[in-house]
Design a protein around this motif. Structure first.
Motif, PDB file in Angstrom:
ATOM      1  N   SER A  33       0.808  -1.221   0.000  1.00  0.00           N
ATOM      2  CA  SER A  33       0.000   0.000   0.000  1.00  0.00           C
ATOM      3  C   SER A  33       0.840   1.269   0.000  1.00  0.00           C
ATOM      4  O   SER A  33       0.310   2.362   0.125  1.00  0.00           O
ATOM      5  CB  SER A  33      -0.932   0.018   1.219  1.00  0.00           C
ATOM      6  OG  SER A  33      -0.181  -0.075   2.423  1.00  0.00           O
ATOM      7  N   GLY A  39      -2.372  -2.832  -4.810  1.00  0.00           N
ATOM      8  CA  GLY A  39      -3.289  -3.840  -4.321  1.00  0.00           C
ATOM      9  C   GLY A  39      -4.191  -4.288  -5.459  1.00  0.00           C
ATOM     10  O   GLY A  39      -5.224  -3.690  -5.708  1.00  0.00           O
ATOM     11  N   ASP A  56      -5.452   1.533  -8.800  1.00  0.00           N
ATOM     12  CA  ASP A  56      -4.908   0.697  -7.722  1.00  0.00           C
ATOM     13  C   ASP A  56      -6.083   0.226  -6.867  1.00  0.00           C
ATOM     14  O   ASP A  56      -6.384   0.775  -5.814  1.00  0.00           O
ATOM     15  CB  ASP A  56      -3.911   1.549  -6.931  1.00  0.00           C
ATOM     16  CG  ASP A  56      -3.112   0.749  -5.916  1.00  0.00           C
ATOM     17  OD1 ASP A  56      -3.254  -0.484  -5.889  1.00  0.00           O
ATOM     18  OD2 ASP A  56      -2.356   1.380  -5.159  1.00  0.00           O
ATOM     19  N   TRP A  58      -7.492  -2.279  -4.856  1.00  0.00           N
ATOM     20  CA  TRP A  58      -7.691  -2.605  -3.439  1.00  0.00           C
ATOM     21  C   TRP A  58      -7.163  -1.522  -2.506  1.00  0.00           C
ATOM     22  O   TRP A  58      -7.494  -1.516  -1.314  1.00  0.00           O
ATOM     23  CB  TRP A  58      -7.050  -3.949  -3.116  1.00  0.00           C
ATOM     24  CG  TRP A  58      -7.802  -5.115  -3.682  1.00  0.00           C
ATOM     25  CD1 TRP A  58      -8.913  -5.087  -4.489  1.00  0.00           C
ATOM     26  CD2 TRP A  58      -7.491  -6.492  -3.492  1.00  0.00           C
ATOM     27  NE1 TRP A  58      -9.312  -6.354  -4.828  1.00  0.00           N
ATOM     28  CE2 TRP A  58      -8.452  -7.246  -4.226  1.00  0.00           C
ATOM     29  CE3 TRP A  58      -6.501  -7.178  -2.808  1.00  0.00           C
ATOM     30  CZ2 TRP A  58      -8.447  -8.641  -4.265  1.00  0.00           C
ATOM     31  CZ3 TRP A  58      -6.481  -8.562  -2.855  1.00  0.00           C
ATOM     32  CH2 TRP A  58      -7.449  -9.285  -3.559  1.00  0.00           C
ATOM     33  N   ASN A  59      -6.332  -0.619  -3.039  1.00  0.00           N
ATOM     34  CA  ASN A  59      -5.870   0.520  -2.231  1.00  0.00           C
ATOM     35  C   ASN A  59      -6.760   1.753  -2.411  1.00  0.00           C
ATOM     36  O   ASN A  59      -6.464   2.806  -1.835  1.00  0.00           O
ATOM     37  CB  ASN A  59      -4.421   0.864  -2.557  1.00  0.00           C
ATOM     38  CG  ASN A  59      -3.439  -0.150  -2.001  1.00  0.00           C
ATOM     39  OD1 ASN A  59      -3.614  -0.663  -0.905  1.00  0.00           O
ATOM     40  ND2 ASN A  59      -2.395  -0.452  -2.770  1.00  0.00           N
ATOM     41  N   HIS A  60      -7.805   1.624  -3.231  1.00  0.00           N
ATOM     42  CA  HIS A  60      -8.825   2.674  -3.388  1.00  0.00           C
ATOM     43  C   HIS A  60      -8.203   4.016  -3.813  1.00  0.00           C
ATOM     44  O   HIS A  60      -8.520   5.074  -3.253  1.00  0.00           O
ATOM     45  CB  HIS A  60      -9.620   2.855  -2.088  1.00  0.00           C
ATOM     46  CG  HIS A  60     -10.119   1.580  -1.504  1.00  0.00           C
ATOM     47  ND1 HIS A  60     -11.164   0.868  -2.054  1.00  0.00           N
ATOM     48  CD2 HIS A  60      -9.705   0.862  -0.423  1.00  0.00           C
ATOM     49  CE1 HIS A  60     -11.382  -0.226  -1.332  1.00  0.00           C
ATOM     50  NE2 HIS A  60     -10.504  -0.250  -0.352  1.00  0.00           N
ATOM     51  N   ARG A  61      -7.359   3.955  -4.823  1.00  0.00           N
ATOM     52  CA  ARG A  61      -6.674   5.175  -5.238  1.00  0.00           C
ATOM     53  C   ARG A  61      -6.206   5.068  -6.683  1.00  0.00           C
ATOM     54  O   ARG A  61      -6.221   3.990  -7.288  1.00  0.00           O
ATOM     55  CB  ARG A  61      -5.461   5.430  -4.329  1.00  0.00           C
ATOM     56  CG  ARG A  61      -4.362   4.385  -4.470  1.00  0.00           C
ATOM     57  CD  ARG A  61      -3.270   4.537  -3.437  1.00  0.00           C
ATOM     58  NE  ARG A  61      -2.221   3.529  -3.620  1.00  0.00           N
ATOM     59  CZ  ARG A  61      -1.197   3.347  -2.803  1.00  0.00           C
ATOM     60  NH1 ARG A  61      -1.069   4.111  -1.727  1.00  0.00           N
ATOM     61  NH2 ARG A  61      -0.283   2.399  -3.054  1.00  0.00           N
ATOM     62  N   LYS A  77      -8.861   7.818  -1.545  1.00  0.00           N
ATOM     63  CA  LYS A  77      -8.877   6.951  -0.382  1.00  0.00           C
ATOM     64  C   LYS A  77     -10.236   6.271  -0.330  1.00  0.00           C
ATOM     65  O   LYS A  77     -11.159   6.632  -1.076  1.00  0.00           O
ATOM     66  CB  LYS A  77      -8.624   7.739   0.898  1.00  0.00           C
ATOM     67  CG  LYS A  77      -9.691   8.773   1.226  1.00  0.00           C
ATOM     68  CD  LYS A  77      -9.365   9.492   2.531  1.00  0.00           C
ATOM     69  CE  LYS A  77     -10.463  10.493   2.889  1.00  0.00           C
ATOM     70  NZ  LYS A  77     -10.178  11.168   4.179  1.00  0.00           N
ATOM     71  N   ASN A  78     -10.377   5.310   0.540  1.00  0.00           N
ATOM     72  CA  ASN A  78     -11.615   4.546   0.631  1.00  0.00           C
ATOM     73  C   ASN A  78     -12.745   5.431   1.159  1.00  0.00           C
ATOM     74  O   ASN A  78     -12.602   6.107   2.178  1.00  0.00           O
ATOM     75  CB  ASN A  78     -11.416   3.350   1.556  1.00  0.00           C
ATOM     76  CG  ASN A  78     -12.568   2.368   1.475  1.00  0.00           C
ATOM     77  OD1 ASN A  78     -13.385   2.430   0.563  1.00  0.00           O
ATOM     78  ND2 ASN A  78     -12.635   1.461   2.433  1.00  0.00           N
ATOM     79  N   CYS A 297       0.455  -7.843  -9.023  1.00  0.00           N
ATOM     80  CA  CYS A 297       0.528  -6.501  -8.419  1.00  0.00           C
ATOM     81  C   CYS A 297       1.606  -5.640  -9.078  1.00  0.00           C
ATOM     82  O   CYS A 297       2.452  -5.032  -8.397  1.00  0.00           O
ATOM     83  CB  CYS A 297       0.764  -6.599  -6.913  1.00  0.00           C
ATOM     84  SG  CYS A 297      -0.647  -7.290  -6.023  1.00  0.00           S
TER      85      CYS A 297
END
Length: 322
Positions: A33, A39, A56, A58-61, A77-78, A297
């Motif tokens: 991360s 991610g 990206d 799973w890293n919400h970005r 961000k999430n 990844c």
């Protein structure tokens, strides 16, 4: 008979020169991360200046890089607020404005930003009406400025203005012409035709810019021109079509009408190998192809090595048959 052989050999050599070989050039990214870590990145897009944007997931970005992977910045961000993401899985760049479109999968919407990540706007909400979505999978900014969205859950393609005003749609659930079975990826060719990768139907269909059916190819399998869960599609400047054949761990490429040309990639984690690749995109030159190697990844990029057939080399070929 000898003349036929000569013609066939010469045609094959010219074809090899025209299509060239795609070879591994570089990579960046590892699981994590932090900066330049990913991610499960699902989507990749390249701006005209060579900047590479990565969804990206799973890293919400969104992270962005130089053409060879040097880190430039990130945003997101999430969350569900403006500029926040829930599993963003696709990204696109408008070649004229440089604006970046993000498929915010978990929030069922499209958001768009400047090239440096400043928030510009949002459209979409859950539903079946015009401009509403169910499981969006991909977004693509066409050369004319329109934005195409794969609305997988509603088995359709919707398209919009650059600011998100609804323009039209096509598609329904099924396996017939113009129907979709788990459509996943979309790309627009230089001539305006729209290509759609269907994971469920193991094929590619293509349409006019407004959705009139033109043609299709593909079947379930692992042979040349067959697919196992194709997730994305990209069109080169010359009109050739590249498909990330996700569960066959490879990229295949075709003429604009679907004639098989070649492939590269196998299952693995080495250079030029893939583990469930999910996205791909050309740079503006058409010489470099970027692949989101999702389960490894990382981003890998490949170079088109063109072999130029010169008059001298043609002369040598002719001399072989004197």
């Amino acid at each position: 008979m000898r003349n036929v052989f000569r013609i066939a050999l010469l045609a094959a050599l010219v074809a090899a020169a025209a299509f060239g070989d795609w070879t591994y050039e570089g990579k960046w990214g590892v699981s994590g991360s932090g900066v330049t870590e990913f991610g499960n990145p699902n989507g990749v897009a390249v701006a005209p200046d060579g900047t590479v944007y990565v969804a990206d997931t799973w890293n919400h970005r969104i992270q962005y890089f130089t053409a060879t992977g040097s880190y430039l910045g990130m945003w997101g961000k999430n969350g569900s607020g403006d500029g926040q993401f829930n599993n963003p899985d696709a990204v696109a760049v408008d070649a004229t404005s440089g604006n970046v479109y993000v498929n915010d999968f978990g929030n069922t919407r499209i958001q768009y930003f400047t090239g440096a990540g400043s928030y510009l706007g949002t459209w979409g909400s859950p539903g079946t009406g015009n401009g509403e979505f169910s499981y969006t999978e991909d977004v693509y900014a066409a050369p004319n400025g329109n934005v195409y969205v794969v609305d997988r859950g509603n088995a359709r393609i919707q398209y919009f203005t650059a600011a998100g005003s609804y323009l039209g749609q096509w598609g329904s659930d099924g396996s017939g012409n113009g129907q979709f079975g788990s459509a996943m990826g979309v790309a627009v060719a230089p001539d305006g035709n729209v290509y759609v990768a269907e994971a469920g139907n193991s094929r590619v269909q293509y349409f006019t810019a407004t959705g009139d059916y033109v043609g299709r190819w593909g079947a379930s399998g692992s042979g040349n021109g067959q697919f196992n869960t194709p997730f994305d599609v990209a069109v080169a400047a010359d009109g050739n079509v590249f498909v990330v054949d996700t569960m066959n761990y490879r990229v295949q490429y075709f003429t604009a009408a679907g004639s098989y040309l070649g492939q590269f990639g196998v299952s693995g984690s080495g250079d030029g190998e893939f583990n469930m690749p999910c996205g791909l995109c050309f740079d503006d030159t058409g010489v470099h192809l970027y692949v989101a190697d999702t389960s490894n990844c990382r981003i890998q990029y490949f170079n088109r090595n063109m072999t130029t057939v010169t008059p001298v080399s043609l002369g040598r070929i002719k001399a072989l048959f004197k």
